[in-house]
Design a protein around this motif. Structure first.
Motif, short mmCIF file in Angstrom:
data_model
loop_
_atom_site.label_atom_id
_atom_site.label_comp_id
_atom_site.label_asym_id
_atom_site.label_seq_id
_atom_site.Cartn_x
_atom_site.Cartn_y
_atom_site.Cartn_z
N PRO A 87 53.95 78.53 46.39
CA PRO A 87 54.22 79.41 47.54
C PRO A 87 52.95 79.74 48.32
O PRO A 87 51.86 79.75 47.76
N PHE A 88 53.13 80.01 49.60
CA PHE A 88 52.00 80.36 50.44
C PHE A 88 51.62 81.84 50.29
O PHE A 88 52.47 82.70 50.05
N GLN A 89 50.34 82.10 50.46
CA GLN A 89 49.83 83.47 50.50
C GLN A 89 49.62 83.83 51.96
O GLN A 89 48.75 83.29 52.64
N PHE A 90 50.43 84.74 52.46
CA PHE A 90 50.34 85.12 53.86
C PHE A 90 49.33 86.25 54.02
O PHE A 90 49.27 87.18 53.21
N PRO A 91 48.52 86.20 55.08
CA PRO A 91 47.44 87.20 55.26
C PRO A 91 47.97 88.59 55.54
O PRO A 91 48.98 88.76 56.24
N GLU A 92 47.29 89.59 55.01
CA GLU A 92 47.70 90.98 55.20
C GLU A 92 47.64 91.38 56.67
O GLU A 92 48.34 92.30 57.10
N ALA A 93 46.80 90.70 57.46
CA ALA A 93 46.71 91.01 58.89
C ALA A 93 48.04 90.76 59.61
O ALA A 93 48.31 91.34 60.67
N ALA A 94 48.87 89.91 59.01
CA ALA A 94 50.16 89.59 59.62
C ALA A 94 51.30 90.41 59.02
O ALA A 94 52.46 90.26 59.43
N ALA A 95 50.98 91.29 58.05
CA ALA A 95 52.02 92.07 57.37
C ALA A 95 52.59 93.15 58.28
O ALA A 95 51.92 93.67 59.18
N LEU A 96 53.84 93.50 58.03
CA LEU A 96 54.54 94.51 58.81
C LEU A 96 54.93 95.69 57.93
O LEU A 96 54.96 95.58 56.70
N GLY A 97 55.25 96.80 58.56
CA GLY A 97 55.77 97.96 57.83
C GLY A 97 54.73 99.00 57.50
O GLY A 97 53.55 98.89 57.86
N VAL A 98 55.19 100.01 56.78
CA VAL A 98 54.35 101.15 56.40
C VAL A 98 53.63 100.84 55.09
O VAL A 98 54.25 100.32 54.15
N PRO A 99 52.34 101.14 54.98
CA PRO A 99 51.60 100.89 53.73
C PRO A 99 52.10 101.77 52.58
O PRO A 99 52.52 102.91 52.79
N ASP A 100 52.07 101.20 51.35
CA ASP A 100 52.40 102.01 50.17
C ASP A 100 51.16 102.75 49.70
O ASP A 100 50.14 102.78 50.41
N GLN A 101 51.21 103.33 48.50
CA GLN A 101 50.10 104.13 48.00
C GLN A 101 48.84 103.29 47.77
O GLN A 101 47.74 103.83 47.68
N TYR A 102 49.01 101.96 47.67
CA TYR A 102 47.86 101.08 47.46
C TYR A 102 47.39 100.45 48.77
O TYR A 102 46.50 99.60 48.78
N GLY A 103 48.02 100.83 49.88
CA GLY A 103 47.62 100.32 51.18
C GLY A 103 48.28 99.01 51.58
O GLY A 103 47.95 98.45 52.62
N LYS A 104 49.22 98.52 50.76
CA LYS A 104 49.89 97.26 51.07
C LYS A 104 51.16 97.54 51.87
O LYS A 104 52.02 98.29 51.44
N LYS A 105 51.28 96.88 53.02
CA LYS A 105 52.44 97.10 53.88
C LYS A 105 53.70 96.51 53.24
O LYS A 105 53.66 95.43 52.65
N GLN A 106 54.79 97.24 53.37
CA GLN A 106 56.02 96.90 52.66
C GLN A 106 57.07 96.18 53.49
O GLN A 106 58.18 95.94 53.03
N GLY A 107 56.73 95.86 54.74
CA GLY A 107 57.69 95.15 55.58
C GLY A 107 58.71 96.08 56.22
O GLY A 107 58.75 97.27 55.92
N GLN A 108 59.54 95.51 57.07
CA GLN A 108 60.56 96.27 57.77
C GLN A 108 61.93 95.79 57.33
O GLN A 108 62.26 94.62 57.48
N LYS A 109 62.74 96.71 56.82
CA LYS A 109 64.08 96.35 56.39
C LYS A 109 64.96 96.09 57.60
O LYS A 109 64.93 96.84 58.57
N ILE A 110 65.73 95.01 57.55
CA ILE A 110 66.64 94.66 58.64
C ILE A 110 68.06 94.97 58.20
O ILE A 110 68.61 94.30 57.32
N PRO A 111 68.68 95.98 58.79
CA PRO A 111 70.07 96.32 58.42
C PRO A 111 71.02 95.16 58.75
O PRO A 111 70.86 94.48 59.77
N LYS A 112 71.99 94.94 57.91
CA LYS A 112 72.96 93.87 58.15
C LYS A 112 73.72 94.10 59.45
O LYS A 112 74.05 93.15 60.16
N GLU A 113 73.98 95.36 59.76
CA GLU A 113 74.70 95.68 60.99
C GLU A 113 73.95 95.18 62.23
O GLU A 113 74.56 94.75 63.21
N THR A 114 72.63 95.24 62.18
CA THR A 114 71.82 94.74 63.30
C THR A 114 72.03 93.24 63.49
O THR A 114 72.13 92.74 64.62
N ILE A 115 72.08 92.51 62.37
CA ILE A 115 72.33 91.07 62.43
C ILE A 115 73.72 90.80 62.99
O ILE A 115 73.91 89.91 63.84
N TYR A 116 74.71 91.57 62.54
CA TYR A 116 76.07 91.38 63.03
C TYR A 116 76.16 91.58 64.54
O TYR A 116 76.83 90.83 65.24
#
Length: 252
Positions: free
Chosen positions: A13-42
Motif C-alpha cells: 500500500p501507498f503512504q500518503f503524505p500528511e500534507a494531503a490529509a483532511l479533517g480535524v487532528p486527533d490528540q496526536y496531531g494526525k488528521k482523521q479525514g472527513q466522514k461522507i454521509p451516505k445520504e450525501t452520496i444518494y
C-alpha cells in the motif's frame, strides 16, 4: 467486474503524505479525514433502491482521507487530472467484498479520480484492498466522468499495531498529476507495463488478454467433454495457439 491483480510481486500500500490529509487532528496531531454521509452520496448520484440497500448492507462508513493535488503534494498540474481523492471504506462485519455498484455510485457522485482503500471488519486479521477505476472525462460533457473498468489489489494483511513505514511505500516520483494517476492505477493492474507503453495501450492489452483467457477456458471445457479423438486433437491445437497468444501479450 473488478479486475484483481495477479502479479507475483506482493502489493504494498501507498503512504500518503500528511500534507494531503483532511479533517480535524486527533490528540496526536494526525488528521482523521472527513466522514461522507451516505445520504450525501444518494443526493448526488440518485441511486436505485437496490443500490441503496447495498450501501446499507455492505458499508459501515466512508471517510474522505486525502486530497492529492498540486497544492497538497507539490506536483505539477495536468489538464486531464486536476485532483485525486483517497477514500477509506470500512466494510460491515458480515461483508467480505464490496459490490462494484457501490464504487460506481461514488464515482458518479464525485467528478474526480478516486483511489479507494477498502478495510474489512476482522479485528484479528485486518486486511486492506485498494481499488481504482480507469476513469476519464466525457468528451461531450466535461463535468461527467466515464468509468471504463475497475482494478484492485489482492487483500493485504495489515499489522494489528500500525507501523506505517514498514508496510507502505511512498508515492512514486512523477512529473505531473496525470503521471501520478497512471502510476497509482498501474500498481493495481494484473499485467505490468512494457517499456514506453502508454496506459491506454496497457489497458487495451489487458482487455485482449482477458478475452483470450475466456476463450481458452471455454475451449478447455469443451475439450474435456469431447468424445471424438480427432476433434480433441484439433481442439488441442487451438488451445496451444491461444496459449502462445497469451504468452506473447504477457511479455514485457
Amino acid at each position: 467486474m473488478v479486475v484483481q491483480s495477479e502479479q507475483t510481486k506482493p502489493f504494498i500500500p501507498f503512504q500518503f503524505p500528511e500534507a494531503a490529509a483532511l479533517g480535524v487532528p486527533d490528540q496526536y496531531g494526525k488528521k482523521q479525514g472527513q466522514k461522507i454521509p451516505k445520504e450525501t452520496i444518494y443526493q448526488q448520484a440518485n441511486p436505485t433502491h437496490a443500490v441503496k440497500q447495498l450501501f446499507v448492507g455492505q458499508v459501515e462508513h466512508i471517510i474522505w482521507r486525502y486530497k492529492l493535488s498540486t497544492y497538497t503534494i507539490n506536483v505539477a498540474a495536468s489538464e486531464d487530472v486536476h485532483e485525486i481523492q483517497v477514500f477509506d471504506i470500512q466494510l460491515k462485519a458480515d461483508c467480505d467484498a464490496l459490490d462494484r455498484q457501490v464504487l460506481e455510485t461514488l464515482d458518479k457522485a464525485i467528478p474526480s479520480n478516486i483511489f479507494y482503500r477498502i478495510f474489512n471488519a476482522n479485528e484479528r486479521r485486518p486486511q486492506l484492498q485498494c481499488v481504482m477505476a480507469y476513469k476519464r472525462a466525457n468528451k461531450r460533457d466535461t463535468d461527467v466522468m466515464v468509468v471504463q473498468d475497475y482494478f484492485s489489489s489482492e487483500w493485504t494483511a495489515l499489522p494489528v499495531v500500525e507501523s506505517v513505514t514498514e508496510v507502505t511505500e511512498k508515492l512514486p516520483v512523477v512529473l505531473n498529476m496525470a503521471g501520478l494517476y497512471t502510476e497509482l492505477l498501474r500498481s493495481l493492474l494484473p499485467v505490468p507495463a512494457r517499456s514506453g507503453e502508454r496506459i491506454d495501450e496497457q489497458l487495451s492489452r489487458i482487455s485482449e488478454l482477458s478475452a483470450l483467457h475466456g476463450k481458452l477456458t471455454q475451449l478447455q471445457g469443451q475439450q474435456r467433454k469431447e468424445k471424438q479423438f480427432n476433434r480433441k486433437v484439433e481442439m488441442n491445437s487451438q488451445i496451444n495457439q491461444l496459449k502462445q497468444q497469451i504468452r506473447s501479450l504477457q511479455g514485457i
